[in-house]
Design an enzyme around this catalytic site. Structure first.
Site, short mmCIF file in Angstrom:
data_model
loop_
_atom_site.label_atom_id
_atom_site.label_comp_id
_atom_site.label_asym_id
_atom_site.label_seq_id
_atom_site.Cartn_x
_atom_site.Cartn_y
_atom_site.Cartn_z
N CYS A 147 40.90 -49.62 -6.12
CA CYS A 147 41.87 -49.81 -5.04
C CYS A 147 42.42 -51.23 -5.05
O CYS A 147 41.66 -52.19 -5.22
CB CYS A 147 41.19 -49.52 -3.70
N CYS A 195 40.07 -54.71 1.59
CA CYS A 195 39.26 -54.45 2.77
C CYS A 195 37.81 -54.88 2.52
O CYS A 195 37.15 -54.40 1.62
CB CYS A 195 39.31 -52.98 3.13
N CYS A 250 34.75 -52.32 2.21
CA CYS A 250 34.87 -51.16 1.34
C CYS A 250 34.32 -51.40 -0.06
O CYS A 250 34.63 -52.39 -0.72
CB CYS A 250 36.34 -50.75 1.25
N CYS A 270 37.98 -32.92 4.26
CA CYS A 270 38.74 -34.16 4.31
C CYS A 270 38.98 -34.65 2.90
O CYS A 270 38.03 -34.99 2.18
CB CYS A 270 37.97 -35.21 5.11
N CYS A 272 42.21 -32.00 6.19
CA CYS A 272 42.68 -33.31 6.64
C CYS A 272 42.90 -34.18 5.40
O CYS A 272 42.03 -34.23 4.52
CB CYS A 272 41.65 -33.95 7.56
N CYS A 316 43.84 -38.27 13.27
CA CYS A 316 42.42 -38.63 13.23
C CYS A 316 42.35 -40.12 12.96
O CYS A 316 42.82 -40.59 11.93
CB CYS A 316 41.72 -37.83 12.12
N ARG A 370 33.45 -38.16 16.24
CA ARG A 370 32.73 -37.82 15.02
C ARG A 370 31.84 -38.99 14.57
O ARG A 370 32.32 -40.12 14.46
CB ARG A 370 33.73 -37.48 13.91
#
Length: 417
Positions: free
Chosen positions: A65, A69, A72, A109, A142, A202, A272
């Site tokens: 990626c 972040c 992560c 998901c 999702c 979400c 959740r």
């Protein structure tokens, strides 16, 4: 306790607590913890009974990626020894999803690392959504692909997606401390795009990054305003090789207080428990079911979760039941069955016409709070600065509970579901 009676009364009316009341929940003592859980549990049962919705993650593209972040394991510069692979083919993704559905999951998901999808990526994911829907009647799908460009949410909706995940992660004031390659406003914009396209929104948060109580309350109230149908609460998984590897700020008791606060602020929304529950709640996980009505089954994106069979046993032993595919997740006033389509009137998560339940995670979906639900944020080598980070007394680092995923999607081994 007058505070808890007031919060229960407000929750049953879908009325927002004050900011001071939400902060007071986080400030309660361990001696008061069971009273807090019992009070929030009344609100949870009023809107959701004893049902627990199961969700299953499929990591379509792992690692690599470009976002920074800090929480992560898939971030730019991460030294975490995670699985790295490019896009799964639709049939392979559908097979991975089938394992979770066979284990009792109601929603799949689909997550991919990266800042956001190209139009070609949207085509790939659309083919995957169609394959899953064709082979599994009634399944909810999702997507979590990062920051969306104009028109992409509509294309995902046309392909059959029911929801879109994009987490706010932390407060606007401290967002720049965890990510520099995109902004808080970018995340809000993507949540709004999902809403506008008719997708169920979400969006949630990550706790344990060194934030203050004020930061947690701020992000949850921001989520209420955005009015998502589901709010995932992630607990940071401090992966070795990431900037937040030394952030062990959570105790099981603090995790329960955070979940209770979220329930009081967003009483009628699917709350959740996402990444990190096994690491930080540990043996207190069953108590958390009295606060949240939704969990992930099995493994996460890059880390291993509790065995799927153990999840099901925990739910049954705690006196709860798995929500069936034919059961509606959200209360009737919030609209579409299961929350798909985001068709409620957006008065949502509490009461007044102007309040909603806000939030969505940000860009890269490979960025998750250590590994929970989509979100992406980056940061400097040290965690976010905060003058009022509560001490996690007696909470020693449990690196033994952080296991890198080596099975399931992207491997030749059977998934954990």
């Amino acid at each position: 306790m007058d505070l808890l009676r007031t919060l229960v009364d407000k929750g049953l009316r879908r009325e927002s607590p004050t900011r001071e009341e939400a902060l007071a929940v986080l400030a309660t003592s361990d001696d008061e913890l069971l009273d807090v859980v019992a009070a929030a549990g009344k609100v949870r049962r009023h809107w959701f009974g004893r049902r627990v919705k199961l969700n299953y993650l499929v990591n379509l593209k792992s690692g690599l990626c470009p976002e920074d972040c800090s929480y992560c394991s898939q971030r730019l510069g991460s030294k975490a020894d995670i699985l790295k692979y490019t896009w799964l083919k639709p049939d392979d993704a559908s097979k991975a999803a089938a394992a979770g559905l066979a284990g009792g999951a109601k929603r799949v998901c689909l997550v991919a690392s990266g800042r956001g999808p190209t139009d070609r990526d949207v085509d790939r994911v659309s083919d995957t959504i169609k394959a899953i829907k064709e082979q599994n009647e009634g399944v909810e799908v999702c997507a979590c692909l990062g920051l969306l460009s104009d028109g992409q949410a509509e294309r995902l909706r046309e392909a059959g997606a029911d929801a879109y995940n994009h987490n706010l992660n932390t407060s606007e004031a401290t967002y720049g401390d965890i990510t520099t390659t995109h902004t808080y406003a970018d995340r809000v914009d993507t949540v709004n795009k999902a809403h506008a396209a008719g997708l169920s929104a979400c969006s949630g948060l990550i706790a344990g990054m060194g934030e203050s109580d004020e930061d947690l309350v701020d992000v949850v109230f921001s989520l209420r305003e955005l009015d998502p149908d589901s709010v995932p609460v992630n607990f940071l998984i401090p992966f070795e090789g990431t900037p937040l590897a030394k952030e062990w700020n959570l105790t099981p008791q603090r995790c329960l207080r955070i979940l209770a606060m979220v329930r009081f602020v967003c009483p009628d929304v699917e709350v959740r428990i996402a990444g990190g529950r096994e690491v930080h709640l540990r043996t207190m996980q069953p108590l958390a079911l009295h606060l949240a009505n939704s969990i992930f089954l099995g493994d996460y994106l890059t880390s291993e979760g509790q065995a799927g069979k153990a999840d099901l046993e925990m739910i049954a032993d705690a006196g709860f039941e798995v929500e069936g595919a034919d059961q509606v997740t959200l209360p009737e006033h919030r609209g579409a069955a299961g929350g798909e389509c985001g068709s409620h009137d957006r008065t949502g998560c509490g009461s007044h016409e102007e309040s909603g339940c806000d939030a969505h995670e940000g860009p890269g979906c490979g960025s998750h709070q250590g590994d929970g639900i989509c979100g992406s944020a980056a940061a400097p080598a040290a965690g976010p600065a905060s003058a009022s980070v509560p001490a996690a007394v007696g909470n020693e680092p449990r690196t033994d509970l952080v296991a890198v995923r080596r099975r399931g999607a992207g491997t030749d081994l059977a998934p954990n579901a």
